[in-house]
Structure formats: C-alpha cells, structure tokens
Design a protein around this motif. Structure first.
Motif, PDB file in Angstrom:
ATOM      1  N   PHE A  14      62.006  67.422 -81.961  1.00 38.96           N
ATOM      2  CA  PHE A  14      62.239  66.465 -80.887  1.00 38.96           C
ATOM      3  C   PHE A  14      63.301  65.416 -81.203  1.00 38.96           C
ATOM      4  CE2 PHE A  14      59.265  63.898 -83.319  1.00 38.96           C
ATOM      5  CZ  PHE A  14      59.611  62.582 -83.024  1.00 38.96           C
ATOM      6  N   ALA A  15      63.855  65.423 -82.420  1.00 42.57           N
ATOM      7  CA  ALA A  15      64.824  64.385 -82.798  1.00 42.57           C
ATOM      8  C   ALA A  15      66.054  64.406 -81.897  1.00 42.57           C
ATOM      9  CB  ALA A  15      65.230  64.559 -84.261  1.00 42.57           C
ATOM     10  N   GLU A  16      66.595  65.570 -81.660  1.00 42.28           N
ATOM     11  CA  GLU A  16      67.797  65.647 -80.821  1.00 42.28           C
ATOM     12  C   GLU A  16      67.502  65.370 -79.350  1.00 42.28           C
ATOM     13  OE1 GLU A  16      71.398  68.802 -79.746  1.00 42.28           O
ATOM     14  OE2 GLU A  16      70.148  69.107 -81.520  1.00 42.28           O
ATOM     15  N   PRO A  17      66.433  65.946 -78.772  1.00 36.99           N
ATOM     16  CA  PRO A  17      66.165  65.675 -77.355  1.00 36.99           C
ATOM     17  C   PRO A  17      65.868  64.213 -77.032  1.00 36.99           C
ATOM     18  CG  PRO A  17      65.002  67.638 -78.057  1.00 36.99           C
ATOM     19  CD  PRO A  17      65.557  67.013 -79.297  1.00 36.99           C
ATOM     20  N   ILE A  18      65.306  63.471 -77.998  1.00 33.96           N
ATOM     21  CA  ILE A  18      64.924  62.092 -77.688  1.00 33.96           C
ATOM     22  C   ILE A  18      66.002  61.092 -78.070  1.00 33.96           C
ATOM     23  CG2 ILE A  18      63.795  61.342 -79.833  1.00 33.96           C
ATOM     24  CD1 ILE A  18      61.495  60.259 -78.121  1.00 33.96           C
ATOM     25  N   ALA A  19      66.999  61.497 -78.833  1.00 34.49           N
ATOM     26  CA  ALA A  19      68.036  60.570 -79.293  1.00 34.49           C
ATOM     27  C   ALA A  19      68.790  59.973 -78.110  1.00 34.49           C
ATOM     28  CB  ALA A  19      69.003  61.289 -80.230  1.00 34.49           C
ATOM     29  N   GLY A  20      68.887  58.648 -78.097  1.00 37.78           N
ATOM     30  CA  GLY A  20      69.567  57.948 -77.019  1.00 37.78           C
ATOM     31  C   GLY A  20      68.694  57.641 -75.819  1.00 37.78           C
ATOM     32  N   ALA A  21      67.426  58.040 -75.875  1.00 34.99           N
ATOM     33  CA  ALA A  21      66.522  57.829 -74.738  1.00 34.99           C
ATOM     34  C   ALA A  21      66.180  56.353 -74.562  1.00 34.99           C
ATOM     35  CB  ALA A  21      65.251  58.650 -74.915  1.00 34.99           C
ATOM     36  N   HIS A  22      65.923  55.977 -73.348  1.00 31.35           N
ATOM     37  CA  HIS A  22      65.553  54.616 -72.953  1.00 31.35           C
ATOM     38  C   HIS A  22      64.035  54.573 -72.770  1.00 31.35           C
ATOM     39  CE1 HIS A  22      66.666  50.685 -71.379  1.00 31.35           C
ATOM     40  NE2 HIS A  22      65.892  50.871 -70.323  1.00 31.35           N
ATOM     41  N   ILE A  23      63.348  53.665 -73.467  1.00 31.51           N
ATOM     42  CA  ILE A  23      61.889  53.577 -73.361  1.00 31.51           C
ATOM     43  C   ILE A  23      61.507  52.961 -72.021  1.00 31.51           C
ATOM     44  CG2 ILE A  23      59.778  52.560 -74.319  1.00 31.51           C
ATOM     45  CD1 ILE A  23      61.083  52.698 -77.076  1.00 31.51           C
ATOM     46  N   GLN A  24      60.682  53.690 -71.264  1.00 28.72           N
ATOM     47  CA  GLN A  24      60.250  53.238 -69.945  1.00 28.72           C
ATOM     48  C   GLN A  24      58.826  52.685 -69.949  1.00 28.72           C
ATOM     49  OE1 GLN A  24      60.927  56.954 -67.880  1.00 28.72           O
ATOM     50  NE2 GLN A  24      63.003  56.353 -67.278  1.00 28.72           N
ATOM     51  N   SER A  25      57.960  53.236 -70.806  1.00 32.65           N
ATOM     52  CA  SER A  25      56.584  52.734 -70.906  1.00 32.65           C
ATOM     53  C   SER A  25      55.959  53.259 -72.191  1.00 32.65           C
ATOM     54  CB  SER A  25      55.738  53.166 -69.702  1.00 32.65           C
ATOM     55  OG  SER A  25      55.566  54.573 -69.685  1.00 32.65           O
ATOM     56  N   LEU A  26      54.896  52.595 -72.609  1.00 33.10           N
ATOM     57  CA  LEU A  26      54.110  53.044 -73.753  1.00 33.10           C
ATOM     58  C   LEU A  26      52.643  52.829 -73.445  1.00 33.10           C
ATOM     59  CD1 LEU A  26      53.579  54.026 -76.622  1.00 33.10           C
ATOM     60  CD2 LEU A  26      54.050  51.717 -77.455  1.00 33.10           C
ATOM     61  N   ARG A  27      51.883  53.924 -73.478  1.00 30.21           N
ATOM     62  CA  ARG A  27      50.435  53.843 -73.268  1.00 30.21           C
ATOM     63  C   ARG A  27      49.735  54.129 -74.584  1.00 30.21           C
ATOM     64  NH1 ARG A  27      45.992  56.766 -73.157  1.00 30.21           N
ATOM     65  NH2 ARG A  27      47.224  58.552 -73.885  1.00 30.21           N
ATOM     66  N   VAL A  51      65.665  59.831 -85.098  1.00 29.54           N
ATOM     67  CA  VAL A  51      64.371  60.074 -85.749  1.00 29.54           C
ATOM     68  C   VAL A  51      64.622  60.547 -87.172  1.00 29.54           C
ATOM     69  CG1 VAL A  51      62.158  61.271 -85.627  1.00 29.54           C
ATOM     70  CG2 VAL A  51      63.408  60.765 -83.518  1.00 29.54           C
ATOM     71  N   ARG A  52      64.027  59.846 -88.129  1.00 31.23           N
ATOM     72  CA  ARG A  52      64.122  60.210 -89.542  1.00 31.23           C
ATOM     73  C   ARG A  52      62.725  60.511 -90.071  1.00 31.23           C
ATOM     74  NH1 ARG A  52      65.666  55.475 -92.492  1.00 31.23           N
ATOM     75  NH2 ARG A  52      65.110  54.179 -90.691  1.00 31.23           N
ATOM     76  N   ARG A  53      62.678  60.971 -91.323  1.00 32.00           N
ATOM     77  CA  ARG A  53      61.387  61.200 -91.980  1.00 32.00           C
ATOM     78  C   ARG A  53      61.426  60.615 -93.376  1.00 32.00           C
ATOM     79  NH1 ARG A  53      60.108  64.089 -95.838  1.00 32.00           N
ATOM     80  NH2 ARG A  53      61.985  65.377 -95.699  1.00 32.00           N
ATOM     81  N   ARG A  54      60.319  59.984 -93.767  1.00 31.95           N
ATOM     82  CA  ARG A  54      60.138  59.526 -95.147  1.00 31.95           C
ATOM     83  C   ARG A  54      58.754  59.946 -95.568  1.00 31.95           C
ATOM     84  NH1 ARG A  54      60.391  59.291 -99.846  1.00 31.95           N
ATOM     85  NH2 ARG A  54      60.668  57.456-101.155  1.00 31.95           N
ATOM     86  N   GLY A  55      58.688  60.928 -96.494  1.00 31.66           N
ATOM     87  CA  GLY A  55      57.384  61.475 -96.848  1.00 31.66           C
ATOM     88  C   GLY A  55      56.753  62.104 -95.623  1.00 31.66           C
ATOM     89  N   LYS A  56      55.555  61.671 -95.276  1.00 31.73           N
ATOM     90  CA  LYS A  56      54.860  62.199 -94.107  1.00 31.73           C
ATOM     91  C   LYS A  56      54.940  61.243 -92.916  1.00 31.73           C
ATOM     92  CE  LYS A  56      50.976  63.103 -96.358  1.00 31.73           C
ATOM     93  NZ  LYS A  56      49.605  63.607 -96.595  1.00 31.73           N
ATOM     94  N   TYR A  57      55.820  60.244 -93.000  1.00 28.87           N
ATOM     95  CA  TYR A  57      56.038  59.320 -91.891  1.00 28.87           C
ATOM     96  C   TYR A  57      57.274  59.733 -91.105  1.00 28.87           C
ATOM     97  CZ  TYR A  57      52.704  56.016 -93.947  1.00 28.87           C
ATOM     98  OH  TYR A  57      51.571  55.412 -94.445  1.00 28.87           O
ATOM     99  N   LEU A  58      57.175  59.646 -89.796  1.00 33.65           N
ATOM    100  CA  LEU A  58      58.332  59.784 -88.921  1.00 33.65           C
ATOM    101  C   LEU A  58      58.801  58.388 -88.547  1.00 33.65           C
ATOM    102  CD1 LEU A  58      57.103  62.679 -86.644  1.00 33.65           C
ATOM    103  CD2 LEU A  58      59.017  62.770 -88.240  1.00 33.65           C
ATOM    104  N   LEU A  59      60.097  58.152 -88.664  1.00 36.46           N
ATOM    105  CA  LEU A  59      60.670  56.846 -88.402  1.00 36.46           C
ATOM    106  C   LEU A  59      61.550  56.937 -87.161  1.00 36.46           C
ATOM    107  CD1 LEU A  59      59.909  56.878 -91.481  1.00 36.46           C
ATOM    108  CD2 LEU A  59      61.804  55.295 -91.845  1.00 36.46           C
ATOM    109  N   LEU A  60      61.127  56.285 -86.095  1.00 30.97           N
ATOM    110  CA  LEU A  60      61.920  56.239 -84.873  1.00 30.97           C
ATOM    111  C   LEU A  60      62.739  54.960 -84.895  1.00 30.97           C
ATOM    112  CD1 LEU A  60      59.723  58.381 -84.096  1.00 30.97           C
ATOM    113  CD2 LEU A  60      59.915  57.521 -81.751  1.00 30.97           C
ATOM    114  N   ASP A  61      64.042  55.097 -85.122  1.00 32.48           N
ATOM    115  CA  ASP A  61      64.939  53.942 -85.117  1.00 32.48           C
ATOM    116  C   ASP A  61      65.175  53.511 -83.678  1.00 32.48           C
ATOM    117  OD1 ASP A  61      65.719  53.576 -87.961  1.00 32.48           O
ATOM    118  OD2 ASP A  61      66.424  55.637 -87.747  1.00 32.48           O
ATOM    119  N   LEU A  62      64.852  52.245 -83.403  1.00 28.70           N
ATOM    120  CA  LEU A  62      65.029  51.707 -82.059  1.00 28.70           C
ATOM    121  C   LEU A  62      66.225  50.755 -82.033  1.00 28.70           C
ATOM    122  CD1 LEU A  62      61.298  50.844 -81.232  1.00 28.70           C
ATOM    123  CD2 LEU A  62      62.506  53.022 -80.897  1.00 28.70           C
ATOM    124  N   SER A  63      66.686  50.433 -80.841  1.00 29.65           N
ATOM    125  CA  SER A  63      67.778  49.474 -80.714  1.00 29.65           C
ATOM    126  C   SER A  63      67.352  48.110 -81.248  1.00 29.65           C
ATOM    127  CB  SER A  63      68.215  49.364 -79.257  1.00 29.65           C
ATOM    128  OG  SER A  63      67.097  49.129 -78.407  1.00 29.65           O
TER     129      SER A  63
END
Length: 274
Positions: A14-27, A51-63
């Motif tokens: 999902f890293a490529e499909p979500i890159a550059g996406a604008h957050i609209q909501s979070l539930r 989206v990066r990975r460190r160990g077993k964590y996924l890191l979503l870099d936000l603006s």
C-alpha cells in the motif's frame, strides 16, 4: 505474529497507492495496545508523504508528524481504493480506519495487541522509546558482517533467544530463527559467543537469504496474516524444519525434533545442528 517479512509485504502493498494522499477522516474503534496520542480529528487535512518500515513498525510520514503502526499478534492492514464501499462497514475487530483521498487504510486486529500511535517525529521521546533499541535491519546494506559478529561475541545467550530478542538484528521471528539456524548448521541452544567464524558468517548470510525469500513468498500465514490485498503468504510451504517435528530432515533424513526455549517452540535437526 506478523514478523519483518509480513510487515514488509504489507508496506510494499500500500505504500505507493497511499503516497500523496490527503487525510479526510480517522475512525478509532476499541482501544488498542497504546492510545493514539491526539484527537483523531487533528489529523484531518494532513498528507501521507510515504510509508517506511523499522523492524515490525510501519512509519507513515505525514506532512506534519508521524504515525507508527504495529500489527501486534493478530493484526493485518487492508487498503482499498474504493473505501468502505469496497471493504464494507467496519466490523467488531476493525479498530483503525484512515480514510484518504486515495483510499481507506483499515487495521483489523481481533486481539487488539496492535497499535496506532502519533508522534511528532523520530526524535519524539515516545518514538525513541519504541524504535531506539531496535537492532540492525537485515535487508538493508548496513547489515554488515563485522558489526553482526561483534554483537554475537558479546553475548552468552543461546543464539536462538538472542535472535528473537531483536536487539542485534530485527525481524528474525520464531519461524525464521529456526530456519536460519538449520541452514547455518548451528544448534539453537549454543551460546552466541561460542559460534565459530565460519558458522557465524553462514548465519549472517542465512538471515539475509531466508528473510528475502519470505518477503518474495508474501510472508508466512499460519493463522491470521494476510496482505493488504487479502492474499495469504506462502513461505510456510518452504520451511525445512519449522512445524516438521518427527518428519525426516531434508538434509540427513534424521527426525526433526522439537524443544522449548523461553516458552517458544524450536524445531531443529540434532544431527545437522551439532
């Protein structure tokens, strides 16, 4: 439990499909292992840069800031460009729905040992607490043999338990530790510092090759894991010792045996791993 290969498979999906996406909501659903750390509405309007990975964590870099995602014991992520219309309404075990302009990212976690945590950046005290003590990344160029060797020579721990600890190298979970020790012909109970130089180098190479193979096979699915496209992993079909107690060793034809180490199952060949 999803390990490094499963998390890396998830990231790549999902890293490529979500890159550059604008957050609209979070539930957020039921509480996860740790709280998010801010009002979910404060993330609305920010962009997902990558989206990066460190160990077993996924890191979503936000603006602004960083989201740390962990799959816990039974978690899996799904990403659907069609949003809720594609995935359906959130169920009882769906505890994180990040709706973006490019699709919906959903964390499904029946046991709720996973996490979604917001931090200001990698220098944030909470980020340092979660990520700061993690070992070397085995699939990165920085996983050098000399650094790996120096860490092993400092430890009297049984090599299997040292690998599982994640402070020397990350991502060598139970299945993968059994496999790499078999390939390197090292007894799982042997003290790390007593491994000879030839076997130590073989272990270093086996960690790289086994984890890379597991990623190529889509990870391992024993119970819960599936990639964001819903597909299971297939590395479990490639194992040489894990889960094969009593079966013939593929190398010497002797029986694969099982022992318990630190409440974990260890599969090994006593003939090949002396």
């Amino acid at each position: 439990m999803p390990e490094l290969p499963e998390v890396e498979v998830t990231r790549r999906a999902f890293a490529e499909p979500i890159a550059g996406a604008h957050i609209q909501s979070l539930r957020m659903g039921k509480p996860l292992r740790w709280p998010l750390g801010l009002d979910p509405q404060r993330l609305v309007g920010r962009d997902v840069l990558g989206v990066r990975r460190r160990g077993k964590y996924l890191l979503l870099d936000l603006s602004e800031g960083l989201l740390l995602l962990h799959l816990g014991m039974s978690g899996s992520l799904r990403f659907a460009p069609g949003g809720e219309a594609e995935l359906g309404p959130a169920g009882a075990h769906d505890h994180f729905d990040l709706q973006t302009s490019q699709g919906l990212l959903r964390l499904h976690d029946p046991r709720r040992f996973g996490a979604a945590v917001y931090v200001s950046g990698e220098a944030d005290p909470l980020a340092r607490k979660l990520l700061g003590r993690l070992g070397m990344e085995p699939l990165e160029p920085g996983f050098g043999f000399e650094a790996f060797k120096s860490q092993l020579l400092l430890s009297r721990m049984p090599i299997k338990q040292l690998l599982l600890g994640g402070k020397v190298v990350v991502g060598v979970g139970n299945i993968y530790a059994c496999e790499v020790l078999f390939i390197a012909r090292i007894a799982p109970t042997q003290s790390a510092r007593e491994i000879g130089p030839r076997k130590m180098r073989a272990l270093h190479e086996a960690i790289r090759s086994v984890l890379a193979q597991a990623v190529a096979k889509g990870g391992t699915t024993l119970r819960d894991f599936s990639a964001p496209d819903g597909m299971p992993g297939h590395f479990q079909l490639e194992t040489q010792v894990y889960g094969r107690q009593g079966q013939a060793c593929q190398r010497c034809a002797g029986p694969i045996q099982l022992l318990r180490q630190g409440q974990r199952s260890t599969y090994y060949c006593p003939r090949c791993q002396k």
